[in-house]
Design a protein around this motif. Structure first.
Motif, PDB file in Angstrom:
ATOM      1  N   LEU A  20     -38.217  10.153  26.363  1.00 30.82           N
ATOM      2  CA  LEU A  20     -39.565   9.597  26.289  1.00 30.82           C
ATOM      3  C   LEU A  20     -40.479  10.281  27.312  1.00 30.82           C
ATOM      4  O   LEU A  20     -41.657  10.525  27.035  1.00 30.82           O
ATOM      5  CB  LEU A  20     -39.538   8.084  26.553  1.00 30.82           C
ATOM      6  N   GLU A  40     -43.440   7.480  17.898  1.00 29.96           N
ATOM      7  CA  GLU A  40     -43.587   7.601  19.343  1.00 29.96           C
ATOM      8  C   GLU A  40     -44.854   8.358  19.700  1.00 29.96           C
ATOM      9  O   GLU A  40     -45.556   8.874  18.839  1.00 29.96           O
ATOM     10  CB  GLU A  40     -42.342   8.275  19.921  1.00 29.96           C
ATOM     11  N   ALA A  50     -47.898   4.521  27.618  1.00 33.60           N
ATOM     12  CA  ALA A  50     -46.475   4.615  27.278  1.00 33.60           C
ATOM     13  C   ALA A  50     -45.625   4.698  28.539  1.00 33.60           C
ATOM     14  O   ALA A  50     -44.540   4.106  28.605  1.00 33.60           O
ATOM     15  CB  ALA A  50     -46.238   5.834  26.388  1.00 33.60           C
TER      16      ALA A  50
END
Length: 203
Positions: free
Chosen positions: A70, A135, A196
């Protein structure tokens, strides 16, 4: 391999395929639009071509982030947003230069090439639509592609107004508008990337 791992690998493969396709489309359209934009003396077309180039680079960054952590996906999205902001500044400089030095945009070329770009970007939008809730790196690609469609429609309108009023100002105004759209898209993506990071649990 578990069902979860199979699902993730399938999603990654689908993302890679989509990003490769839209990357190729944007690279081809960049060369078509920048060449025509220079020949037609159209700020709006040149701005749109640079937006295509930026998108191609963004898709490349997103492609490199597929299947990675991520943190790496967030970094790719942040770089994409910062690149868009830089591009917007360059487009604004070109608008200012042409406003001062003057230009004589060719309306027919503007509308024809922008229509071709609209078809290409509508295809890209369709391909990326299935990943728009994914994402952060894929959400960035979705935002860019939406902006492209809006930019293409704006150039077509500008071409019509240039032909109608025999004036370069609609071209300059739309060039400015595309720069503003790119700038806002870049800001949104940087914000999304930061959000995020903030929402990522600390290990």
């Amino acid at each position: 391999m578990s069902d979860c791992d199979c699902h993730i690998e399938a999603r990654n493969a689908a993302e890679r395929k989509t990003l490769r396709t839209v990357l190729l489309i944007n690279l081809v359209m960049f060369f078509v639009e920048v060449t025509t934009g220079v020949l037609a003396q159209s700020t709006a077309l040149i701005a749109d071509s640079l937006d295509m180039l930026a998108d191609a680079l963004v898709y490349g960054l997103s492609l490199s982030a597929v299947g990675r952590s991520l943190k790496q996906k967030t970094r790719a999205a942040s770089l994409s947003g910062l690149f868009q902001i830089t591009l917007a500044a360059l487009i604004l400089l070109d608008v200012l230069r042409r406003f001062v030095s003057g230009s004589a945009p060719e309306a027919d070329w503007m509308m024809a090439i922008a229509l071709l770009g609209l078809v290409a970007n509508t295809c890209c939008l369709y391909l990326i639509a299935k990943h728009r809730q994914g994402e952060v790196h894929m959400r960035a690609s979705w935002i860019f592609t939406q902006n492209d469609v809006i930019a293409n429609i704006s150039v077509i309108v500008a071409g019509g107004l240039v032909a109608l009023f025999q004036s370069p100002y609609p071209d300059l105004i739309v060039g400015f508008g595309i720069a503003s759209l790119v700038l806002w898209g870049g800001i949104r993506i940087v914000r999304d990337a930061r959000q995020a990071v903030m929402n990522t649990p600390v290990e």
